[in-house]
Design a protein around this motif. Structure first.
Motif, PDB file in Angstrom:
ATOM      1  N   ASP A   1       0.867  -1.174   0.000  1.00 38.34           N
ATOM      2  CA  ASP A   1       0.000   0.000   0.000  1.00 38.34           C
ATOM      3  C   ASP A   1       0.905   1.226   0.000  1.00 38.34           C
ATOM      4  O   ASP A   1       1.454   1.616   1.033  1.00 38.34           O
TER       5      ASP A   1
ATOM      6  N   LYS B   1       0.203   4.066   2.450  1.00 37.71           N
ATOM      7  CA  LYS B   1       0.543   3.773   3.841  1.00 37.71           C
ATOM      8  C   LYS B   1       2.038   3.536   4.019  1.00 37.71           C
ATOM      9  O   LYS B   1       2.585   3.706   5.110  1.00 37.71           O
TER      10      LYS B   1
ATOM     11  N   HIS C   1      -4.168  -9.482   4.306  1.00 36.82           N
ATOM     12  CA  HIS C   1      -5.582  -9.799   4.540  1.00 36.82           C
ATOM     13  C   HIS C   1      -5.794 -11.299   4.571  1.00 36.82           C
ATOM     14  O   HIS C   1      -4.990 -12.066   4.019  1.00 36.82           O
TER      15      HIS C   1
ATOM     16  N   TYR D   1      -7.851  -7.576   8.019  1.00 34.79           N
ATOM     17  CA  TYR D   1      -6.571  -7.084   7.529  1.00 34.79           C
ATOM     18  C   TYR D   1      -5.749  -6.482   8.657  1.00 34.79           C
ATOM     19  O   TYR D   1      -6.268  -6.127   9.723  1.00 34.79           O
TER      20      TYR D   1
ATOM     21  N   TYR E   1     -12.113  -5.814   6.932  1.00 33.55           N
ATOM     22  CA  TYR E   1     -11.995  -5.195   5.617  1.00 33.55           C
ATOM     23  C   TYR E   1     -13.261  -5.396   4.788  1.00 33.55           C
ATOM     24  O   TYR E   1     -13.778  -4.455   4.188  1.00 33.55           O
TER      25      TYR E   1
ATOM     26  N   LEU F   1      -7.483   1.142  -2.185  1.00 33.78           N
ATOM     27  CA  LEU F   1      -7.824  -0.070  -1.458  1.00 33.78           C
ATOM     28  C   LEU F   1      -9.022   0.096  -0.537  1.00 33.78           C
ATOM     29  O   LEU F   1      -9.739  -0.866  -0.252  1.00 33.78           O
ATOM     30  N   PHE F   2      -9.254   1.324  -0.085  1.00 30.82           N
ATOM     31  CA  PHE F   2     -10.387   1.573   0.806  1.00 30.82           C
ATOM     32  C   PHE F   2     -11.423   2.492   0.155  1.00 30.82           C
ATOM     33  O   PHE F   2     -12.199   3.154   0.835  1.00 30.82           O
TER      34      PHE F   2
ATOM     35  N   TRP G   1     -16.079   0.082  -4.014  1.00 35.34           N
ATOM     36  CA  TRP G   1     -15.922  -1.056  -4.917  1.00 35.34           C
ATOM     37  C   TRP G   1     -17.260  -1.381  -5.574  1.00 35.34           C
ATOM     38  O   TRP G   1     -18.301  -1.332  -4.931  1.00 35.34           O
TER      39      TRP G   1
END
Length: 349
Positions: free
Chosen positions: A165, A168, A174, A198, A213, A257-258, A261
């Protein structure tokens, strides 16, 4: 379409001077996301387990063919765990990120030898740790460890994977777990649904406190596999198994990633049924193509599928003339010539 928009946004010349194998994070080099058809990538390495044999096996592509693989090490395991249950399933090749890009890789996997337990017991009082090995060349491995990542209310930790990531500056790891009430210390009661959890790590030794997650209760979700489509950390595909319906489905995002979706093919869209353990990878030569291996666990193991329009959930079964049978849940890593040659030299059958 989403995938084509991502490809159109990629700077064509960005990877011309790259020598890394499938780099994840190029932000420190000041580059835009690289064009994925990278001439430095000349093949694929698969880390797999074989059904009743819960060890790590390596398979190397025949040249740059994404659908033709040969076993390495004479078909014998590359790694056999010495800790935990003595069995490792779902091996995942982690591509180094940040300062470790092109210099370090990890293999992680599920601590589970089903021959010594039952599926019910494995979900109630199974291992809460993940296996980890380190490597700087994909031919020598060290530092075998079994690291606990879940709390005592979890019944198991299954199918761990990790991805760098860039936002980060750490690896997001995960896995799938189900949980029992804090008062049910023996885990004899009714559990929660299986959800994706995660944690973050910089070294696969120390992990942050686990968090949830993906929780699609009451649906049980396992076997999450995330495929990056750029190096900016914005565009991804993620594949997962609906354990309730026994299907694998796909979601996509351009929000990181967050981010938000979207399910490919709508709320009921699936790739196919009776499968698990998706292992997705992009084609080394065709920017528009994505491959995913799906484990027909009740039959002959992995079968390959491909798509040039994954966000529309348009998948076709790939030709299997040179694809081995009876391979189980694992991962595929695109590699460069240096890695391909060293793997061939050490472990060719």
């Amino acid at each position: 379409m989403f995938f084509r928009r991502v490809l159109q946004a990629i700077t064509i010349g960005a990877c011309a001077s790259l020598s890394l194998a499938n780099p994840i994070d190029l932000n420190e080099l000041g580059l835009q996301p690289e064009k994925r058809a990278d001439p430095s990538l000349v093949g694929y390495l698969g880390a797999i387990f074989l059904g009743a044999d819960p060890y790590v096996y390596f398979y190397l592509s025949n040249g740059n063919d994404p659908l033709s693989f040969k076993s390495l090490n004479g078909g014998q395991p590359i790694l056999r765990p010495t800790k935990g249950t003595g069995g490792v399933r779902d091996p995942y090749l982690v591509q180094g990120g940040g300062a470790e890009a092109g210099k370090k890789w990890y293999i992680i996997g599920t601590d589970l030898n089903i021959a010594s337990t039952t599926w019910d017991a494995a979900q109630r009082t199974g291992s809460r740790g993940i296996f980890v090995w380190d490597t700087s060349d994909l031919t020598t491995f060290s530092g075998e460890r079994l690291v606990e990542v879940e709390d005592a209310s979890a019944g198991m930790v299954w199918a761990p994977e990790a991805i760098w990531d860039a936002a980060k500056g750490q690896y997001l790891v995960h896995w799938a777990s189900k949980f029992y009430a804090a008062s049910d210390t023996a885990h004899t009661g009714s559990p929660s649904n299986i959800r994706i959890r995660y944690a973050y790590t910089s070294d696969f030794k120390t992990f942050s406190a686990p968090q949830t997650y993906i929780d699609y209760a009451p649906t049980n979700i396992i076997d999450l596999d995330i495929l990056p489509l750029d190096t900016a950390g914005k565009s991804y595909l993620r594949f997962m198994k609906d354990e309730t319906a026994k299907t694998v489905f796909l979601e996509y995002t351009t929000g990181g990633l967050f981010g938000t979706w979207t399910r490919a093919g709508g709320s009921s869209g699936t790739i196919t049924s009776g499968v698990e353990g998706p292992a997705a990878y992009r084609d080394n030569k065709d920017d528009a193509k994505v491959h995913v291996l799906l484990d027909f666990y009740g039959g002959d193991g992995y079968r390959p599928y491909e798509s040039t329009d994954p966000e529309a959930n348009q998948w076709a079964a790939s030709a299997r003339t040179a694809f081995p049978s009876n391979l189980r849940h694992g991962s595929i890593l695109p590699i460069n010539q240096t890695l391909y040659d060293s793997l061939s030299a050490k472990w060719s059958s």
